[in-house]
Write a protein that holds these residues in place. Structure first.
Motif, short mmCIF file in Angstrom:
data_model
loop_
_atom_site.label_atom_id
_atom_site.label_comp_id
_atom_site.label_asym_id
_atom_site.label_seq_id
_atom_site.Cartn_x
_atom_site.Cartn_y
_atom_site.Cartn_z
N ILE A 11 55.48 47.51 43.48
CA ILE A 11 54.20 46.51 43.22
C ILE A 11 53.02 48.24 42.63
CG2 ILE A 11 52.22 45.24 44.37
CD1 ILE A 11 54.15 45.50 46.68
N ARG A 43 49.22 47.97 41.68
CA ARG A 43 48.13 47.99 41.71
C ARG A 43 46.59 47.95 40.63
NH1 ARG A 43 48.73 44.39 46.42
NH2 ARG A 43 49.94 44.87 48.14
N GLU A 89 60.77 46.53 45.98
CA GLU A 89 60.22 46.07 45.18
C GLU A 89 58.75 46.88 44.81
OE1 GLU A 89 58.72 42.67 47.26
OE2 GLU A 89 59.98 41.67 46.93
N ASP A 113 60.82 42.45 53.91
CA ASP A 113 60.15 43.68 52.95
C ASP A 113 58.79 44.66 53.03
OD1 ASP A 113 61.34 41.96 51.23
OD2 ASP A 113 60.23 40.73 50.50
N ASP A 168 54.25 34.43 39.50
CA ASP A 168 55.09 34.37 41.49
C ASP A 168 54.49 35.62 41.73
OD1 ASP A 168 55.66 31.53 41.05
OD2 ASP A 168 58.24 31.82 41.67
N SER A 169 55.32 36.62 40.67
CA SER A 169 55.82 38.07 41.47
C SER A 169 53.90 38.57 40.96
CB SER A 169 56.14 38.61 40.80
OG SER A 169 56.81 38.47 39.28
N CYS A 170 52.77 37.80 40.23
CA CYS A 170 51.71 38.55 39.98
C CYS A 170 50.29 38.07 40.73
CB CYS A 170 51.53 38.77 38.10
SG CYS A 170 52.23 39.16 37.21
N ARG A 171 49.08 38.92 40.64
CA ARG A 171 47.61 37.86 41.08
C ARG A 171 47.29 38.59 39.58
NH1 ARG A 171 48.79 40.63 46.10
NH2 ARG A 171 48.54 38.55 47.61
N GLY A 177 45.59 40.65 48.25
CA GLY A 177 46.35 40.78 48.86
C GLY A 177 46.79 42.00 50.41
N SER A 178 48.20 42.67 50.33
CA SER A 178 48.60 42.95 51.86
C SER A 178 47.72 44.59 51.25
CB SER A 178 49.69 43.04 52.12
OG SER A 178 50.79 43.90 51.44
N ASP A 191 47.80 42.65 40.34
CA ASP A 191 48.81 43.53 40.77
C ASP A 191 49.56 42.63 40.34
OD1 ASP A 191 48.97 41.50 42.57
OD2 ASP A 191 48.22 42.61 44.25
N PHE A 192 51.20 43.14 40.35
CA PHE A 192 52.63 42.81 39.85
C PHE A 192 53.21 43.09 40.68
CE2 PHE A 192 53.55 45.75 37.64
CZ PHE A 192 53.46 46.38 37.33
N LYS A 193 54.31 42.60 40.92
CA LYS A 193 55.77 43.29 41.44
C LYS A 193 56.62 43.15 40.81
CE LYS A 193 58.36 40.41 43.03
NZ LYS A 193 60.26 40.15 43.18
N ARG A 200 49.98 29.35 48.22
CA ARG A 200 49.92 30.39 49.60
C ARG A 200 49.12 30.18 50.13
NH1 ARG A 200 50.94 35.42 46.17
NH2 ARG A 200 53.84 36.62 46.08
P1 5GP Z 1 51.52 41.80 48.31
O1 5GP Z 1 52.32 43.47 48.80
O2 5GP Z 1 49.89 41.89 48.36
O3 5GP Z 1 51.30 40.94 49.37
O4 5GP Z 1 51.74 41.70 46.77
C1 5GP Z 1 51.20 42.89 45.84
C2 5GP Z 1 52.35 41.77 44.57
O5 5GP Z 1 53.29 41.91 44.36
C3 5GP Z 1 51.61 40.62 44.22
O6 5GP Z 1 51.13 40.41 42.73
C4 5GP Z 1 52.95 39.79 45.10
O7 5GP Z 1 52.95 38.44 44.01
C5 5GP Z 1 54.17 40.42 44.36
N1 5GP Z 1 54.72 40.04 45.08
C6 5GP Z 1 55.17 41.14 46.20
N2 5GP Z 1 56.25 40.31 47.77
C7 5GP Z 1 56.92 39.18 46.99
C8 5GP Z 1 57.88 38.61 46.70
O8 5GP Z 1 58.87 38.78 47.57
N3 5GP Z 1 57.80 38.20 45.99
C9 5GP Z 1 57.43 37.84 45.00
N4 5GP Z 1 57.49 36.66 43.73
N5 5GP Z 1 56.14 38.37 45.15
C10 5GP Z 1 55.93 39.80 45.66
#
Ligand code: 5GP
Length: 253
Positions: A92, A94, A90, A129, A200-203, A99-100, A175-177, A219
């Motif tokens: 990412i 930022r 994945e 992940d 679903d995959s962005c903030r 988030g994480s 951020d986004f993935k 969430r």
């Molecule tokens: P974080 O690591 O802060 O949880 O996620 C960072 C960004 O990646 C966020 O925009 C979050 O939505 C996206 N992201 C991280 N892991 C996943 C995943 O397993 N599925 C989806 N749909 N988005 C993810």
């Protein structure tokens, strides 16, 4: 009528064999999951919104010459995409801490980062992940050095495009993935943007109010996910408000 062959069922999408060799039909479900599927709900209309939004973003990438898997949308929930071998990472990007990353480094959510920060996580649901370094990626052969150069370049180009598009409608891309696919043209392999690009995959935060317009609404129980995604789609002109399904999500635990 012949039943089409299911290739893979994920948390938010199902993949079917496409009508021509090398193609896949990507079906967007209404399911929403979080925290490695510990939290699950069905949210009416989410699949339609993500199908339309992912089409919009992928078309934008194509217009800028950023290679991606999108071929064409088939209907409200399905799109035809190019089959590819998904790189098990994945990716990412930022622009602001959230988030994480905010949690891991003890940084306040919302702090603008001095430059875009790219992170890699191993795609492995059982392990949740985990974040990995380029050393791990090289040592375990998940991608080559050339792949990593190409992936970084793709990720930053997608970031520039998406940040600009969202800025134009008053939304901050926090951020986004993305996921990356490998395709073969004869003896050559190329990397392309695959999977989906959607809330679903962005903030996505409203620039004025800071309101969250992404999956964090689900969430963190912040209200209606359909309303949030509809707001993004409406601002982008992807889906006029009148055509959108009921605003109240149906929660099925
Ligand atoms: P974080 O690591 O802060 O949880 O996620 C960072 C960004 O990646 C966020 O925009 C979050 O939505 C996206 N992201 C991280 N892991 C996943 C995943 O397993 N599925 C989806 N749909 N988005 C993810």
């Amino acid at each position: 009528m012949a039943r089409r062959k299911k290739i893979y069922e994920g948390k938010a999408k199902t993949l079917y064999e496409g009508p021509e060799p090398g193609t896949i039909v990507q079906y967007f479900k209404d399911d929403a999951t979080a925290f490695n599927a510990e939290k699950h709900a069905t949210i009416e209309g989410k699949g339609v919104l993500n199908n339309m939004l992912s089409e919009y973003f992928m078309r934008g990438l194509t217009n800028l010459g950023i290679p991606n898997h999108f071929i064409r949308r088939l209907n409200m929930r399905e799109q035809l995409v190019r089959a590819c071998e998904i790189v098990p990472l994945e990716v990412i990007v930022r622009n602001y801490a959230a988030g994480s990353m905010a949690k891991r480094l003890g940084i306040e959510e919302g702090m603008q980062l001095p430059r875009p920060v790219v992170e890699y996580c191993l795609k492995d649901d059982k392990l949740g992940d985990p974040l990995v370094t380029e050393e791990h990626i090289a040592a375990f052969g998940w991608a080559s050095q050339q792949d990593m150069d190409d992936i970084l370049s793709l990720a930053l180009r997608v970031n520039d495009f998406l940040s600009g598009v969202m800025y134009g409608v008053g939304i901050k891309l926090v951020d986004f993935k993305i996921e990356i696919g490998r395709v073969y043209d004869g003896d050559y392999q190329r990397l392309i943007v695959a999977d989906e690009i959607s809330p679903d995959s962005c903030r996505l935060w409203d620039m004025e109010t800071g309101q969250k317009l992404d999956k964090d609404v689900f969430r963190r129980d912040l209200g209606s996910l359909t309303d949030a995604y509809t707001e993004v789609a409406t601002r982008l002109g992807v889906m006029p408000k009148a055509n959108v399904p009921p605003s109240k999500p149906t929660l099925i635990n």
